[in-house]
Design a protein around this motif. Sequence first.
Motif, PDB file in Angstrom:
ATOM      1  N   ASP A  20       0.868  -1.177   0.000  1.00 51.34           N
ATOM      2  CA  ASP A  20       0.000   0.000   0.000  1.00 51.34           C
ATOM      3  C   ASP A  20       0.905   1.227   0.000  1.00 51.34           C
ATOM      4  O   ASP A  20       1.679   1.425   0.934  1.00 51.34           O
ATOM      5  CB  ASP A  20      -0.881  -0.036   1.251  1.00 51.34           C
ATOM      6  N   ASP A  24       0.435   8.336   5.121  1.00 50.79           N
ATOM      7  CA  ASP A  24       0.156   7.823   6.466  1.00 50.79           C
ATOM      8  C   ASP A  24      -1.280   8.075   6.927  1.00 50.79           C
ATOM      9  O   ASP A  24      -1.896   7.196   7.522  1.00 50.79           O
ATOM     10  CB  ASP A  24       1.124   8.441   7.477  1.00 50.79           C
ATOM     11  N   TRP A  27      -3.608   5.656   5.240  1.00 45.61           N
ATOM     12  CA  TRP A  27      -3.378   4.328   5.800  1.00 45.61           C
ATOM     13  C   TRP A  27      -4.090   4.173   7.138  1.00 45.61           C
ATOM     14  O   TRP A  27      -4.787   3.193   7.381  1.00 45.61           O
ATOM     15  CB  TRP A  27      -1.877   4.097   5.955  1.00 45.61           C
ATOM     16  N   HIS A  31      -7.256   0.342   5.882  1.00 41.72           N
ATOM     17  CA  HIS A  31      -6.370  -0.425   5.011  1.00 41.72           C
ATOM     18  C   HIS A  31      -6.695  -1.916   5.109  1.00 41.72           C
ATOM     19  O   HIS A  31      -7.473  -2.329   5.958  1.00 41.72           O
ATOM     20  CB  HIS A  31      -4.897  -0.172   5.361  1.00 41.72           C
ATOM     21  N   HIS A  37       2.868  -1.273   4.292  1.00 37.25           N
ATOM     22  CA  HIS A  37       2.614   0.137   3.971  1.00 37.25           C
ATOM     23  C   HIS A  37       3.943   0.867   3.819  1.00 37.25           C
ATOM     24  O   HIS A  37       4.758   0.891   4.751  1.00 37.25           O
ATOM     25  CB  HIS A  37       1.796   0.782   5.092  1.00 37.25           C
TER      26      HIS A  37
END
Length: 108
Positions: A20, A24, A27, A31, A37
């Motif tokens: 991903d 931030d 996320w 997610h 990430h």
Amino acid sequence: MADIPQITVDQVPENAAVLDVREDDEWRAGHIMGVKHIPLAEVPQRLDEIPEADTVYVFCRAGGRSAQATTWLNGNGFNAVNVDGGMKAWDAAGKPMVSEDGSAAAVI
């Protein structure tokens, strides 16, 4: 420009290696559980953190940043596939998501 390999959210295999590349805050809001990430801008410096797999499926919010990451990864020895529609499509398909703070997961 070379064709970017891509699939739909319904074609992502179960237990796939997923990256991903959203920011931030995106996320944290929502997610896919258990995926890696790394924000797009950090991908070149964090290659050692890319999931080791035959194929890495790359997500962002709608598909633009993940297409960039897919192109870059494939040019650097990875087998990456862009997930068309990204997390917006994942959410629209009713697929499971989690948030970092325990609130209802959402795509922002």
